[in-house]
Each structure stands twice: as C-alpha cells, then as structure tokens.
Design an enzyme around this catalytic site. Structure first.
Site, PDB file in Angstrom:
ATOM      1  N   GLU A   1      -1.142  20.414   1.991  1.00  0.00           N
ATOM      2  CA  GLU A   1      -0.875  19.545   0.839  1.00  0.00           C
ATOM      3  C   GLU A   1       0.000  20.288  -0.183  1.00  0.00           C
ATOM      4  OE1 GLU A   1      -1.619  16.459   0.231  1.00  0.00           O
ATOM      5  OE2 GLU A   1      -3.389  15.898   1.399  1.00  0.00           O
TER       6      GLU A   1
ATOM      7  N   ASP B   1       0.262   9.970   7.098  1.00  0.00           N
ATOM      8  CA  ASP B   1       0.469   8.729   6.361  1.00  0.00           C
ATOM      9  C   ASP B   1       0.988   8.991   4.953  1.00  0.00           C
ATOM     10  OD1 ASP B   1      -2.087   9.917   5.907  1.00  0.00           O
ATOM     11  OD2 ASP B   1      -2.756   8.114   4.875  1.00  0.00           O
TER      12      ASP B   1
ATOM     13  N   GLU C   1      -5.375   9.532   5.534  1.00  0.00           N
ATOM     14  CA  GLU C   1      -5.878  10.415   4.479  1.00  0.00           C
ATOM     15  C   GLU C   1      -5.788   9.750   3.117  1.00  0.00           C
ATOM     16  OE1 GLU C   1      -5.596  13.481   1.265  1.00  0.00           O
ATOM     17  OE2 GLU C   1      -4.137  11.954   1.866  1.00  0.00           O
TER      18      GLU C   1
END
Length: 386
Positions: A171, A84, A146
């Site tokens: 990330e 997302d 998330e």
C-alpha cells in the site's frame, strides 16, 4: 526471443494494468470483476517462471485471487497487494482514469498509487533477478475486493496456500514501513417508531426522538474511548467513532416512523472487536429497554481488525535499514492483519502517498520509481537469495 524481452517495461506494465478496470463498489451497478487484471499478472509471472494459482473468491461478483510462486523450500518472502480500485468521479478527472497520462513528472491514472502500480514494480524487480537461483521462495499475491469487503484476503487466509517468513503489503506509504494501523467496523442502528399525524404526537412514536437518545449515549461512549485509550504512535491517538449517515421520516407534518444511523469505529491495536460490540450494545441498552423491539443494530460490513507487528521483529529492523525510515503507525486499514494470520512477520510498505489514494487525478510521482525498484530488489535478495 526470450520471454524476458517480451515482458513490458514499467510504464508499459502500469499502462496495461490501469487500462483494465477493476472497480470494487457496494453498488452493483459500479462493481466490476478483476479477472482481466489477474490474467495480465498471470501471463507476466508465468513468463518469468512462476507457478501461478488463480482462485475464484466465493460470494463475490466474479472476483479472483492470484498467487504466484517461484523457488522452493520453506519460508521466503510474500509481496502482496490488491488488484481492485475504488470508483471515480468522471466529472472531476482532468484525464481518462483508465489511460496513463504522463505530466509534471507524474503518472496519472486510477490505481497508479492505490495500488496497481505496486505490481508493475514487482515485475521490474523480478526481471533483474536470477530467479532460478533463489534459496527460498518468493510469493506474489494479488487479492480481490480490498476496497470493500476484503473478501480476497479473507478467503486467502482460509486456504493457507503459503507460509512465508515475512510479508510486505505494498500500500502507498511513501516507502516508509508501517507496523501499526487501526481496525475498522461499521454498523447500522435502526429505530422503528410509529407514524401518525404530527398534530397528535401522543398517538405515535417518533423514531427521530428515539435516535436522539441513542446519539447522546454514543457521544458519551465516544468521549469515554478518547479518555481511556490513547496511542501516541498515531496522528489520531484515540479510537474514533463516526456518525456517517442518518435518514428518517418523510414529511414535516408526519410523526417519523423509522430512522437509521450508520456509524463506523476505528479501534487501536489491542482493542478486540468483541469489546467494541459490547460497548456499543451497552450504549444502546437503556434506550432499547425503554422502547422494546424498536431498536436494532446490524453489521454493514465484516470488520477488519487492527494491526500491529512486533517492533523488535527482524523484519522491522531490516525494513528500517533498507528504507532509511523509522517505522510508523497509520489511521487507515489494510489487509495486513489478515496476511499476518499466515504466521509471518508483516509490514505495510509501498510507493506513493496515501494522500493520493481515492482522490481525483490519482498519480504516482516519478521520484518513487527508482527507490521502489531498489528496495524491492533489496528485500528479495535479503530473504530469498541469502
């Protein structure tokens, strides 16, 4: 024609992912399903020979997790990311957020950095590997939500569908391994007063005045946390308590009948959620007792715990060697503490800078492409091909 030939190159893969909106938002009008992104990933990894498991995440707006696995045996490597993105401000962007723009040696688009791009990198790495010769399994995890509730990661941990030796959450860290980050919790403190005409204050109970007392107590707690807890590994070395939003009353000539304050707390590793909740309740206690039944606190979102990986773990040494960077701590939260509950050594490491995440004109710089592909290949070869 082989399935490998049909698979997209990096730019094509990134373009396809960015073109499939998957915004997570608290507002129902902005929140979107991530199913299109999950289906794209499922097609790619099935074509590569992965077994793919798609699961709907309970309690969400049509959100899904994907777990792809290739190879057999115990342990192995899990590469994890979220599917997302955050919402965007259309007025601020200089290009279409859902169409890749190539400019100034960068790819611009919503999710290029945070963090759909990570899956495009994984695809390119897997295309170059003899996946039928893996000696340990390789897992690819794509989670939902998330950016809001972390519902996908929470649900995945409940299922316990994988037991890797190590996990890497991709990330954006500029390919520097992260082994510590703060936790996050947010609460709304509500005060119920009694409205009335402002010319007769004794006939009402002013909720703003009660909230003023609460804020003074919270400021004291904020200073106590700063003085009692420090970790020099972080750029912000203490736990933080932020007053994020406040609203009360409706008119200057009315006694304020209700007021709320939204706060968030970001704890250092080693501080438990239970401790934070106790300290918050103690800060509110005197005012709550002074005004019985008028002060309440409720959780805004399920909390995310702080994260720390053992500095002496084998994964940390491998990550520093392969990346060429020392491990570090960051102030933001990730899914790492949830993935760690699989029982695996866990780090956060991925392409791009966190400075680009959640920003107008988000981008991924070209100079991240080759180093990211190499480090992913090195990790997979180390943990799945030895």
């Amino acid at each position: 024609m082989s399935t490998i030939v049909k698979l997209p190159n990096f730019q094509q893969a990134l373009s396809e992912l960015i073109a499939s909106p998957s915004i997570s938002a608290e507002s129902a009008s902005l929140d979107q399903s991530n199913l299109a992104v999950i289906e794209i990933l499922a097609t790619w990894f099935k074509d590569l020979g992965f077994a793919v498991n798609i699961q709907k995440v309970p309690g969400t707006n049509n959100k899904y997790n994907l777990l792809a696995k290739v190879g057999s045996g115990e342990g192995g490597l899990l590469l994890s990311g979220h599917s997302d993105t955050v919402p965007f401000d259309q007025q601020g962007w200089n290009s279409d957020p859902f169409a890749i723009q190539e400019k100034d040696d960068k790819f611009f688009g919503l999710g290029t950095c945070d963090m759909k791009g990570f899956f495009a990198f994984i695809l390119q790495a897997c295309k170059q590997l003899p996946l039928t010769k893996l000696t340990k399994p390789l897992y690819i995890l794509a989670t939902a939500d998330e950016e809001t509730t972390m519902a996908g990661a929470r649900f995945f941990i409940e299922q316990q569908l994988a037991k890797p030796d190590v996990a890497i959450i991709g990330e954006p860290t500029n390919l520097k391994p992260v082994i510590m980050h703060k936790g996050h919790m947010s609460h709304r403190i509500t005060v119920v007063g009694k409205s009335g005409h402002s010319s007769q204050p004794a006939k009402g109970i002013n909720a703003i005045e009660i909230m003023f007392e609460i804020i003074k107590s919270l400021m004291t707690l904020k200073q106590e946390l700063k003085h009692q807890y420090q970790n020099a590994a972080f750029s912000v070395t203490e736990p933080t308590l932020n007053f994020g939003a406040i609203k009360g009353g409706d008119s200057a000539n009315r006694i304020c009948g209700d007021c709320y304050l939204d706060i968030d707390l970001r704890a250092l590793p080693g501080i438990k959620d239970e401790e934070l909740l106790f300290w918050l309740s103690e800060a509110l206690k005197a005012t709550a007792e002074k005004y019985p039944g008028r002060v309440n606190m409720q959780e805004l979102h399920a909390s995310s715990p702080a994260f720390a990986e053992n500095e002496s773990s084998e994964l940390v040494h491998v990550a520093e060697k392969l990346s060429g960077h020392c491990c570090q701590a960051v102030n933001y939260a990730t899914e790492a503490p949830f993935i760690q509950q699989l029982g695996c050594q866990t780090i956060v490491l991925g392409p791009g800078s966190i400075e680009q995440a959640h920003q107008i004109d988000e981008f991924l710089a070209f100079d991240q492409i080759k180093p990211t592909e190499k480090i992913l290949l090195d990790f997979i070869q180390h943990y799945c091909l030895l």
